[in-house]
Design an enzyme around this catalytic site. Structure first.
Site, PDB file in Angstrom:
ATOM      1  NE  ARG A   1     -12.665  -1.898  -4.014  1.00  0.00           N
ATOM      2  CZ  ARG A   1     -13.231  -3.077  -3.777  1.00  0.00           C
ATOM      3  NH1 ARG A   1     -14.554  -3.173  -3.731  1.00  0.00           N
ATOM      4  NH2 ARG A   1     -12.513  -4.147  -3.570  1.00  0.00           N
TER       5      ARG A   1
ATOM      6  CE1 TYR B   1      -3.242  -2.822   0.348  1.00  0.00           C
ATOM      7  CE2 TYR B   1      -3.637  -2.203   2.623  1.00  0.00           C
ATOM      8  CZ  TYR B   1      -3.924  -2.997   1.544  1.00  0.00           C
ATOM      9  OH  TYR B   1      -4.896  -3.960   1.643  1.00  0.00           O
TER      10      TYR B   1
END
Length: 335
Positions: A213, A58
């Protein structure tokens, strides 16, 4: 609000009923504010959230460094209660591209060494490969993590986005605490085969994407402009007619939420919480405001009539579009 607790399967740790997914603080959702991200992690720990989820890829290590800073600057009591779950194995390019996954034992040890350093910890609480490496048997990857457990560098072994057969093979190799996989009102693919398998084996689910999301958060609008680097600009569920269809589902859900006096996000998270004590939702809040809203889901009680209304408004399979672009779908739920 009272933070409830759950256990990650029969071999995993005792954790808060909601975990904090930290990916959006570093990657794939546009710019994030570093100070606010750290403040959000601190607020989560202060509220009693214990599970922090990240991946070494990430932001190419940025997220682990961020969590490491947040832990160093948190009060000692809160820092000690934190449990860090790390995904590894994704290969990245300097330009941000993706080059597959590496689950070789030597790579597992290498990834772990760097994660321990970036996080500033002497062990990782839950360690898992992000996606199955199709060239390496899962037994070899899990076996390498088991060696790290024996040496004290890892406490528990997890899995991520694999199918029922792979779960069974992994569990036959070493004790598995949990499977991290997408699960929400509009992503219910695990219910047919994967969830029965994990329950048979005493393996928990850490559910990511519980708000898809942001799509079913109640805050996303059809005219929203997505910034550079925002994954959703390529996500099929956020495109054209698919988006309009999916937002209609959200509006149906909004009516039910309004009758309960809660937000859309809270009712969507509460639905995931209602699916079983072996499921721990990860909320991807990037700000203290969104975190507070998500934590409010713990106070939402869904009666049988509520659940029936929710599933009538958003039936299984109702979403338009796949949850990832076609190239990425090939890596999900692999057997």
């Amino acid at each position: 609000m009272t933070i409830q607790t759950r256990t990650l399967g029969t071999t995993g740790p005792h954790v808060s009923a909601l975990g904090l997914g930290c990916m959006g603080m570093s990657a794939l959702y546009g710019e994030a504010d570093r100070a606010e991200s750290i403040a959000t992690i601190h607020a989560a720990l202060e509220a009693g959230v214990t599970l922090l989820d990240t991946g070494d890829f990430y932001g190419m290590g940025h997220n682990e460094l961020l969590i490491g800073e947040a832990l160093r600057t948190a009060p000692a009591a809160r820092r000690e209660q934190a449990l860090v779950s790390v995904k590894f194995g994704a290969l990245r390019d300097p330009d941000g591209g993706w080059s597959g996954y590496d689950g070789r034992p030597a790579a597992v040890r290498n990834f772990a060494a760097y994660s321990l350093q970036r996080l500033g910890v002497d062990h990782i609480d839950v360690y898992r490969i992000a996606r199955l490496d199709p060239t390496v048997p899962i037994e070899e990857t899990v076996g390498a993590i088991a060696e790290l457990v024996e040496k004290g560098y890892v406490r528990h072994i997890g899995l991520s986005e694999v199918g029922a057969d792979t779960v069974r093979r992994a569990a036959a190799t070493a004790p598995i605490s949990d499977l991290q996989i997408e699960y929400s009102l509009i992503s219910r693919g695990i219910e047919e085969e994967i969830l029965p398998a994990t329950r048979e084996l005493g393996i928990a689910i850490t559910a990511y994407g519980v708000l898809s999301r942001g799509l079913i958060s109640g805050h996303f609008t059809a005219d929203r402009q997505l910034g550079a680097g925002d994954f959703r600009a390529l996500s099929p569920r956020f495109q054209g007619d698919n988006l309009r269809h999916n937002l209609n589902l959200v509006e149906a859900l909004r009516k039910i939420a309004a009758e309960k006096g809660v937000s859309v996000a809270q009712i969507a998270i509460a639905w995931v919480l209602s699916r079983g004590e072996d499921i721990v939702p990860l909320v991807g809040a990037r700000t203290r405001e969104r975190l507070a809203e998500s934590l409010g889901a713990l106070d939402v009680t869904l009666e049988a009539a509520d659940l029936a209304a929710i599933e009538e408004a958003v039936p299984a399979g109702a979403a338009a579009g796949e949850r990832y672009p076609a190239a990425q779908m090939a890596h999900l739920g692999s057997e």
